[in-house]
Design a protein around this motif. Structure first.
Motif, PDB file in Angstrom:
ATOM      1  N   UNK A 141       0.817  -1.229   0.000  1.00 15.23           N
ATOM      2  CA  UNK A 141       0.000   0.000   0.000  1.00 15.23           C
ATOM      3  C   UNK A 141       0.838   1.260   0.000  1.00 15.23           C
ATOM      4  N   UNK A 142       2.033   1.201   0.560  1.00 12.95           N
ATOM      5  CA  UNK A 142       2.847   2.411   0.688  1.00 12.95           C
ATOM      6  C   UNK A 142       4.090   2.409  -0.192  1.00 12.95           C
ATOM      7  N   UNK A 174      13.496   3.460  -2.547  1.00 15.80           N
ATOM      8  CA  UNK A 174      13.945   2.065  -2.481  1.00 15.80           C
ATOM      9  C   UNK A 174      14.644   1.769  -1.160  1.00 15.80           C
ATOM     10  N   UNK A 175      15.456   2.716  -0.690  1.00 12.45           N
ATOM     11  CA  UNK A 175      16.191   2.506   0.561  1.00 12.45           C
ATOM     12  C   UNK A 175      15.249   2.375   1.752  1.00 12.45           C
ATOM     13  N   UNK A 176      14.269   3.254   1.830  1.00 14.05           N
ATOM     14  CA  UNK A 176      13.311   3.210   2.941  1.00 14.05           C
ATOM     15  C   UNK A 176      12.460   1.946   2.842  1.00 14.05           C
ATOM     16  N   UNK A 224      17.182  -0.390 -12.468  1.00 12.78           N
ATOM     17  CA  UNK A 224      15.954  -1.084 -12.039  1.00 12.78           C
ATOM     18  C   UNK A 224      15.241  -0.442 -10.862  1.00 12.78           C
ATOM     19  N   UNK A 225      15.516   0.840 -10.590  1.00 15.55           N
ATOM     20  CA  UNK A 225      14.798   1.545  -9.525  1.00 15.55           C
ATOM     21  C   UNK A 225      13.413   1.940 -10.019  1.00 15.55           C
ATOM     22  N   UNK A 226      12.465   2.015  -9.081  1.00 16.09           N
ATOM     23  CA  UNK A 226      11.128   2.505  -9.419  1.00 16.09           C
ATOM     24  C   UNK A 226      11.187   4.006  -9.642  1.00 16.09           C
ATOM     25  N   UNK A 227      10.484   4.466 -10.674  1.00 19.51           N
ATOM     26  CA  UNK A 227      10.470   5.882 -11.029  1.00 19.51           C
ATOM     27  C   UNK A 227       9.036   6.382 -10.961  1.00 19.51           C
ATOM     28  N   UNK A 228       8.847   7.529 -10.335  1.00 18.48           N
ATOM     29  CA  UNK A 228       7.534   8.159 -10.299  1.00 18.48           C
ATOM     30  C   UNK A 228       7.413   9.054 -11.528  1.00 18.48           C
ATOM     31  N   UNK A 229       6.829   8.518 -12.593  1.00 19.55           N
ATOM     32  CA  UNK A 229       6.730   9.278 -13.835  1.00 19.55           C
ATOM     33  C   UNK A 229       5.626  10.314 -13.810  1.00 19.55           C
ATOM     34  N   UNK A 286       8.033  11.060  -2.244  1.00 24.87           N
ATOM     35  CA  UNK A 286       8.508   9.801  -1.682  1.00 24.87           C
ATOM     36  C   UNK A 286       9.272  10.097  -0.406  1.00 24.87           C
ATOM     37  N   UNK A 287       9.053   9.249   0.577  1.00 18.89           N
ATOM     38  CA  UNK A 287       9.798   9.339   1.829  1.00 18.89           C
ATOM     39  C   UNK A 287      11.191   8.776   1.572  1.00 18.89           C
ATOM     40  N   UNK A 288      12.216   9.619   1.721  1.00 19.35           N
ATOM     41  CA  UNK A 288      13.578   9.151   1.474  1.00 19.35           C
ATOM     42  C   UNK A 288      14.357   8.950   2.769  1.00 19.35           C
ATOM     43  N   UNK A 289      13.824   9.465   3.883  1.00 24.88           N
ATOM     44  CA  UNK A 289      14.501   9.302   5.165  1.00 24.88           C
ATOM     45  C   UNK A 289      13.493   9.490   6.298  1.00 24.88           C
ATOM     46  N   UNK A 290      13.604   8.622   7.310  1.00 26.95           N
ATOM     47  CA  UNK A 290      12.792   8.755   8.518  1.00 26.95           C
ATOM     48  C   UNK A 290      13.701   8.448   9.690  1.00 26.95           C
ATOM     49  N   UNK A 291      13.966   9.473  10.511  1.00 28.23           N
ATOM     50  CA  UNK A 291      14.802   9.302  11.701  1.00 28.23           C
ATOM     51  C   UNK A 291      13.973   9.604  12.933  1.00 28.23           C
ATOM     52  N   UNK A 292      14.105   8.752  13.940  1.00 25.73           N
ATOM     53  CA  UNK A 292      13.465   9.031  15.211  1.00 25.73           C
ATOM     54  C   UNK A 292      14.449   9.869  16.030  1.00 25.73           C
TER      55      UNK A 292
END
Length: 170
Positions: free
Chosen positions: A29-30, A36-38, A150-155, A161-167
């Motif tokens: 769903x998300x 890709x990293x997240x 082969x990365x997903x691309x938002x065309x 896109x969430x690229x980083x989430x730090x607590x």
């Protein structure tokens, strides 16, 4: 770039959806909202939970506050950093019996997070975008997977896109 209130609503929704996806052990769903990293990080977390026969629960989950702390208009993308305060119970249950194993299940805890979102810019006059992973030039009319890495691309260019989430704190 969208208005702050619209961005805050989107980013809160992505944060909540990510946590409910962890509970259900399914990131489908998300996936389109995660780099890709997240995605790989949280998939590994879910795989570990499955291996340990447990489910991480986030009861009474809510976003207490969210604030945009920085907006950047970069060459090929927009980047937005937000500080988000969440409240929830965070605990693990046995995946077979659903019985409590460990964690905090008797009161909500408050956590602060730093989230970074990015959105590709589209240059519709040239019909070319750049792959966020490898930097290759791609045609807007191509598939949503980079033929080089082969990365997903938002065309569509409509999704952050969430690229980083730090607590930051517990």
């Amino acid at each position: 770039m969208e208005e702050n209130s619209e961005l805050i609503s989107k980013f809160s929704h992505i944060f909540i959806m990510l946590h409910y996806s962890i509970i259900s052990n399914d990131l489908k769903r998300v996936k389109s909202f995660l780099s890709d990293e997240v995605y790989n990080y949280y998939q590994q977390l879910i795989d570990n939970n499955i291996k340990n026969k447990e489910i991480e629960m986030f009861d009474e989950l809510n976003v207490k506050s969210i604030e945009i702390i920085e907006k950047n208009d970069l060459y090929d993308r927009y980047q937005v950093k937000v500080k988000l305060t969440s409240r929830y119970m965070d605990y693990f249950v046995d995946s077979d019996t659903l019985k409590y194993k460990r964690g905090i299940n008797d009161h909500r805890i408050e956590k602060q997070h730093l989230l970074v979102f990015e959105k590709q810019k589209l240059n519709t006059s040239t019909n070319v975008i750049t792959c966020p992973s490898c930097g290759a030039n791609l045609n807007v009319n191509s598939s949503s997977v980079c033929p080089y890495c082969n990365s997903n691309i938002d065309l569509t260019g409509t999704s952050y896109k969430l690229i980083s989430l730090q607590t930051l704190s517990f």
